[in-house]
Structures are given as structure tokens and as C-alpha cells.
Enzyme design. Sequence first.
Site, short mmCIF file in Angstrom:
data_model
loop_
_atom_site.label_atom_id
_atom_site.label_comp_id
_atom_site.label_asym_id
_atom_site.label_seq_id
_atom_site.Cartn_x
_atom_site.Cartn_y
_atom_site.Cartn_z
NE ARG A 68 -2.83 0.43 3.39
CZ ARG A 68 -2.10 0.64 4.51
NH1 ARG A 68 -1.39 1.74 4.65
NH2 ARG A 68 -2.09 -0.25 5.47
CE1 TYR A 120 -16.94 11.89 -14.68
CE2 TYR A 120 -16.39 11.84 -12.35
CZ TYR A 120 -16.83 11.20 -13.50
OH TYR A 120 -17.17 9.88 -13.43
CG ASP A 191 -10.13 16.46 -14.19
OD1 ASP A 191 -9.54 15.85 -15.10
OD2 ASP A 191 -11.10 15.97 -13.57
CE LYS A 216 -13.35 8.34 -17.36
NZ LYS A 216 -13.64 9.61 -16.73
C1 PLP Z 1 -13.99 10.07 -15.37
C2 PLP Z 1 -13.55 11.39 -14.88
C3 PLP Z 1 -13.21 11.60 -13.53
C4 PLP Z 1 -13.34 10.53 -12.48
O1 PLP Z 1 -12.48 9.48 -12.70
P1 PLP Z 1 -12.80 7.95 -12.27
O2 PLP Z 1 -11.57 7.25 -12.69
O3 PLP Z 1 -14.05 7.52 -12.97
O4 PLP Z 1 -13.01 7.98 -10.77
C5 PLP Z 1 -12.75 12.85 -13.16
N1 PLP Z 1 -12.66 13.86 -14.06
C6 PLP Z 1 -13.01 13.70 -15.34
C7 PLP Z 1 -12.90 14.85 -16.28
C8 PLP Z 1 -13.46 12.47 -15.82
O5 PLP Z 1 -13.82 12.33 -17.09
#
Ligand code: PLP
Length: 412
Positions: A68, A120, A191, A216
Site C-alpha cells: 500500500r 465532472y 483536471d 480515460k
Molecule cells: C472520469 C472522470 C473523472 C473521475 O475518474 P474515475 O476514474 O471515474 O473515478 C474525473 N474527471 C473527469 C474529467 C473524468 O472524465
Amino acid sequence: MTFSQEPRVEHGHGVQNGIESRGFATKAVHAGSPHDPVTGAVIPTISLSTTFAQTAVGSPVGLYEYSRSSNPNRDNFETAVAALEGARYALAFSSGSAATATILQSLATGSHVISVSDVYGGTHRYFTKVATAHGVRVTFSGSIEVDVRSLIEPATKLIWIETPSNPTLSLVDIRAVADVAHEFGILVVVDNTFLSPYVQNPLKHGADIVVHSVTKYINGHSDVLMGVAAFSDEDLIDHLRFLQNAIGAVPSPFDCWLAHRGLKTLHLRAKAASQNAQAVAEALEASQHVIAVNYPGLNSHAQRYVALKQHRKGLGGGMLSFRIKGGAKAAHKFCQLTKIFTLAESLGGVESLCEVPSSMTHAGIPQIEREAAGVYDDLVRLSCGIEDLDDLVGDVLQAVETTVALLEAGSV
Ligand SMILES: *Cc1c(COP(=O)(O)O)cnc(C)c1O
């Protein structure tokens, strides 16, 4: 974790030394990917052990004690992401949401955060329903470059930016916001999920922390859920690494290995997705059945100048959205008529996806608020994959034409 001070580099292979000065593609392929010093394996093995032997109390054989806290595959992945974002450090998490939560939990009770309104959905939920539980308040702004100075309070500790926004693809000038934030010692988080480190490196434009849903583009194959935060500030590493370990929302070695494999082709995938999205956006913009197209690669985009300044070669990325004539019915039908674009949430994979935000990803937002942000019922969001450009353009156009024909015949 600092790729410049990585001890394993010494018995790795030559390219690890001085990798900071290499190009993006070379970093993607080689950063954090040393040859195995014992077997010579070119690809790091998956290290599943949760614990590591010690020769005396407090003297582990190697760098690791308990998985961890850190493990070889996570270290490798973090080193690679740090290299691609031009950061000294990166910390991986079990999801993008866990990365967000950990950063918010680093703030003291009573702290104030300013955020762009189009974040998001899960980030919005965390800000409004979870952060409040430990006394962190968030103010949202729909025009942060203009508002930021007036929204700053003595307790403001963090500014949260998502650029491009989801699903309307509006952009924020990171430098404009960071310059004001830094006058007050406030950290700026970006982000960068929608563009990936290939198209945009927020730290170069003044951000202090960049976060990704690795789920993503970075992993890029729609088979791993993971997140990452990258930054260069020494003051942040101890605190955030402490929280990464203390909260324990960490990814498995196997997921780190898979995401690292995905990352090695990020430059190829992000470029192909961007070229495809550009062609699809232009084709849709030329269609008489389309009301508007939101895509940062188009000259019609209101903040095209920000894309030219902030994105690699002014690329628009792989995401776009458009309003189809015929309302919600048409948007829903379109998503059933595409043959290559799959109707599904998420984005950033090699395969193309489509969805209707007002009924799917953004259904939780009240209609008035949604429409004020440009998320109409007739808005369709596309994530362009890396299939053939002609096939994607053809698929979108046939789905638009067929939708309109069916509506006109009264059979939708
Ligand atoms: C999908 C997404 C998240 C969250 O990520 P997860 O891996 O699903 O927890 C945060 N910001 C954006 C822009 C996203 O597309």
C-alpha cells in the site's frame, strides 16, 4: 518517484539517464520502464507481493516494505506520468475520484475552494456532498478568469479547473487564473483528463497540481479504473504521499502495469483521436441538421485562442459535443443509429463512444442549471477513438441523416 533521482536508474538501461530532456514519445515508451537488472527482462514484471523481506528490523532488502505504501509497478507508472506531465512527482490512486478526494482531504477544516462550474459530475458530488462533511466549502464560477479575484477569501486554499469542460468543451486560460491565485498563495489544480498529457501540460501554464482519471486517455483501453496526481512542489509530496498511504485508495500492481502499458502509446492514440474528432467536428458543423458543434479545434470555438496557446499544436483533443435538430428524441435516436460509435458513458478509449449527457452523465443536474451551462436535451457527446477517420465521419453523418429522415416520417 522522482525520475531524476530514481535509484533503480543506475542498474536500469541507459535511456533512463537524462530522460527529462527527451521528447514526449521517448518518455512515454521509456520513462519508468528500466530493464530488469537480474533477468534483463525488457518489460517490468508484475510484482504481486504485498510485503517485502527485511534483513534486520527496519532494513528492507530493497526499496519496498508493504505494497500500500509503495510497490514497484506503481512506482514505474508514477515515474512515467511525472515524465509526461513535466512534473517531479506523481501519485497514483485507485480512481480519478480517489485522486480528487485525496487532494480535497489535504485541506484543513474551514478551507474554501473555488471551482469552475462545469466540473465532472463526480467531482461536483464530492465538492457539494462530501467535502462539506469535513468543513470545506466550494464556490462555483461559470467565468473563472473574470471572477477569480472577487471570489478569493482569506480561507481560499485551492482553485479547481477543468479544461476543456464536460460536455460543452469550453476552455479556461490556466495562466490567467494561476497568476491571480499565486498572488494569494492559492494552489491551482487542473483536471486534465479530457486532453491527456499529450495535448496539454497544465503545470507548464502555471498549475500546481494536475490530475487525471487514468481510466480515460492515459490507460486508453477502457479496461482499468485508476487516477493520478502530478506536481513538482516539494511541500506537497510529503503531505499527499502520507494521505495516499493513510487513506489507502491505491491501485493494484496489475492495474498499474496495464495502465503503464497503455501510456506507452498515448502519443499515438491522442493524436489519432484528435485528428478523427477534428474531421467529425468539421463534418457535423457543415451539416444542415446540426444546430451547433462544441470542439476546441474549430475556428468557431469561442476560446480557440486558448487552445492555440495551451494545447500541443492547437489540437482539439478527441472529445466533442453537438446539438442535433429535433430535440431529445433526435439525440437519443442518433445514439442508437451509429454503427461504430457505441452508446456508452466514459471516454478516452481506442473505441469511439457516444452518449446524451442530459439523460446520462449529467442527468443529476436540474434542467435549468444544465441548460444555463449549455447542456441541452439535444446535446450529443462523442468520444472519438482511433478507428479510420472516413469510417467515423461516415458513421456520424449516416446516423444524423437517418435520424432526421425517421423524424420527418414521424416514426421516432
Ligand atoms: C472520469 C472522470 C473523472 C473521475 O475518474 P474515475 O476514474 O471515474 O473515478 C474525473 N474527471 C473527469 C474529467 C473524468 O472524465
